[in-house]
Write a protein that holds these residues in place. Structure first.
Motif, PDB file in Angstrom:
ATOM      1  N   GLU A  49       0.835  -1.201   0.000  1.00  0.00           N
ATOM      2  CA  GLU A  49       0.000   0.000   0.000  1.00  0.00           C
ATOM      3  C   GLU A  49       0.870   1.252   0.000  1.00  0.00           C
ATOM      4  OE1 GLU A  49      -3.118   2.377  -0.438  1.00  0.00           O
ATOM      5  OE2 GLU A  49      -3.176   0.180  -0.583  1.00  0.00           O
ATOM      6  N   ALA A  50       2.015   1.200   0.675  1.00  0.00           N
ATOM      7  CA  ALA A  50       2.945   2.333   0.675  1.00  0.00           C
ATOM      8  C   ALA A  50       3.516   2.565  -0.729  1.00  0.00           C
ATOM      9  CB  ALA A  50       4.077   2.093   1.671  1.00  0.00           C
ATOM     10  N   MET A  51       3.937   1.488  -1.390  1.00  0.00           N
ATOM     11  CA  MET A  51       4.453   1.613  -2.754  1.00  0.00           C
ATOM     12  C   MET A  51       3.391   2.191  -3.685  1.00  0.00           C
ATOM     13  SD  MET A  51       6.347  -2.075  -3.175  1.00  0.00           S
ATOM     14  CE  MET A  51       7.467  -2.710  -1.917  1.00  0.00           C
ATOM     15  N   ALA A  52       2.167   1.678  -3.545  1.00  0.00           N
ATOM     16  CA  ALA A  52       1.077   2.156  -4.394  1.00  0.00           C
ATOM     17  C   ALA A  52       0.752   3.616  -4.085  1.00  0.00           C
ATOM     18  CB  ALA A  52      -0.156   1.281  -4.206  1.00  0.00           C
ATOM     19  N   ILE A  79      -4.300  -9.299   2.518  1.00  0.00           N
ATOM     20  CA  ILE A  79      -3.188  -9.275   1.571  1.00  0.00           C
ATOM     21  C   ILE A  79      -3.719  -9.394   0.133  1.00  0.00           C
ATOM     22  CG2 ILE A  79      -2.700 -11.758   1.792  1.00  0.00           C
ATOM     23  CD1 ILE A  79      -0.072  -8.999   1.212  1.00  0.00           C
ATOM     24  N   ALA A  80      -4.762 -10.201  -0.050  1.00  0.00           N
ATOM     25  CA  ALA A  80      -5.349 -10.336  -1.382  1.00  0.00           C
ATOM     26  C   ALA A  80      -5.896  -8.998  -1.869  1.00  0.00           C
ATOM     27  CB  ALA A  80      -6.453 -11.397  -1.369  1.00  0.00           C
ATOM     28  N   LEU A  81      -6.704  -8.353  -1.050  1.00  0.00           N
ATOM     29  CA  LEU A  81      -7.342  -7.104  -1.458  1.00  0.00           C
ATOM     30  C   LEU A  81      -6.333  -5.968  -1.577  1.00  0.00           C
ATOM     31  CD1 LEU A  81     -10.634  -7.367   0.620  1.00  0.00           C
ATOM     32  CD2 LEU A  81     -10.319  -7.795  -1.822  1.00  0.00           C
ATOM     33  N   ILE A 107      -4.473  -6.526  -4.924  1.00  0.00           N
ATOM     34  CA  ILE A 107      -5.346  -6.286  -6.071  1.00  0.00           C
ATOM     35  C   ILE A 107      -5.614  -4.790  -6.245  1.00  0.00           C
ATOM     36  CG2 ILE A 107      -7.687  -6.660  -6.947  1.00  0.00           C
ATOM     37  CD1 ILE A 107      -7.452  -9.480  -5.451  1.00  0.00           C
ATOM     38  N   GLN A 108      -5.896  -4.105  -5.132  1.00  0.00           N
ATOM     39  CA  GLN A 108      -6.180  -2.675  -5.235  1.00  0.00           C
ATOM     40  C   GLN A 108      -4.924  -1.849  -5.515  1.00  0.00           C
ATOM     41  OE1 GLN A 108      -8.746  -1.982  -1.594  1.00  0.00           O
ATOM     42  NE2 GLN A 108     -10.132  -1.308  -3.197  1.00  0.00           N
ATOM     43  N   ALA A 109      -3.773  -2.365  -5.132  1.00  0.00           N
ATOM     44  CA  ALA A 109      -2.519  -1.656  -5.409  1.00  0.00           C
ATOM     45  C   ALA A 109      -2.134  -1.742  -6.884  1.00  0.00           C
ATOM     46  CB  ALA A 109      -1.390  -2.235  -4.550  1.00  0.00           C
ATOM     47  N   ALA A 110      -2.554  -2.806  -7.544  1.00  0.00           N
ATOM     48  CA  ALA A 110      -2.083  -3.081  -8.908  1.00  0.00           C
ATOM     49  C   ALA A 110      -2.265  -1.915  -9.892  1.00  0.00           C
ATOM     50  CB  ALA A 110      -2.737  -4.354  -9.437  1.00  0.00           C
TER      51      ALA A 110
END
Length: 203
Positions: free
Chosen positions: A93-96, A125-127, A130-133
């Protein structure tokens, strides 16, 4: 001493305004000594109560665009175990959040560890993945984009969880500009035919 105080405060911090201020403070802590303190601390934070603190600390590091800080952010994925879901979620999430498309390889590494056990046992972790992608994948690196699309297609193919299906379809749509197809076969075909927007034909 200042770095240690900030990290001690961040360890179990869950208050948004305070966390954002401390994240900004971490962004300014770019001396080698400060980064060594941060590394020794944040990479141990893998409990639910550390999730927000790890996120804010890693977001501050990801925002530095500093080689030594980047190494620490990457270590949160590269040197953690597959079941270190809180540290990995915070790092992704930080990277995103910092729009670090240059770290998309870390996203792909975690996406490829997906199993259906995540659906009930580790949905965080899944969500998060996926949301970071869509925030970590750019069109400039076509191979990485296609590899992430294929990894997300594999998740669609495996999962029976409607939450995971929904967020995966939305992520694929944002990355590709296509509609939200739930069939993994479509996304594999999309990559095979060159990863270009499919021309719609209304009948």
């Amino acid at each position: 001493a200042g770095t240690t105080l900030i990290m001690t405060a961040l360890a179990t911090e869950s208050d948004g305004p305070a966390g954002w201020r401390m994240s900004d403070a971490v962004r300014m802590l770019n001396s080698q000594e400060a980064l060594e303190v941060i590394e020794k601390t944040v990479l141990k934070w893998n409990k639910p109560e550390n999730l927000f603190g790890a996120y804010w600390a890693l977001l501050g590091l990801a925002g530095q665009n500093n080689a030594q800080a980047d190494v620490i952010v990457r270590k949160a994925i590269e040197e953690s175990k597959d079941d270190d879901i809180y540290l990995r979620s915070a790092a992704l999430e930080a990277m995103a959040g910092a729009k670090r498309t240059d770290m998309a390889d870390m996203l792909l590494k975690v996406l490829k560890t997906y199993t259906t056990d995540w659906d009930e046992g580790s949905p965080i972790i899944a969500l998060t993945c996926i949301q970071a992608a869509p925030r970590m994948v750019g069109n400039s690196d076509t191979k990485m984009r296609n590899d992430v699309v294929l990894a997300l297609a594999d998740i669609l193919n495996l999962t029976k969880d409607d939450r995971i299906q929904w967020f995966t379809c939305m992520a694929l749509s944002k990355i590709t500009g296509e509609d939200t197809y739930i069939d993994a076969t479509f996304w594999r075909w999309w990559v095979e035919q060159g990863g270009k927007k499919v021309e719609r034909r209304d009948t």
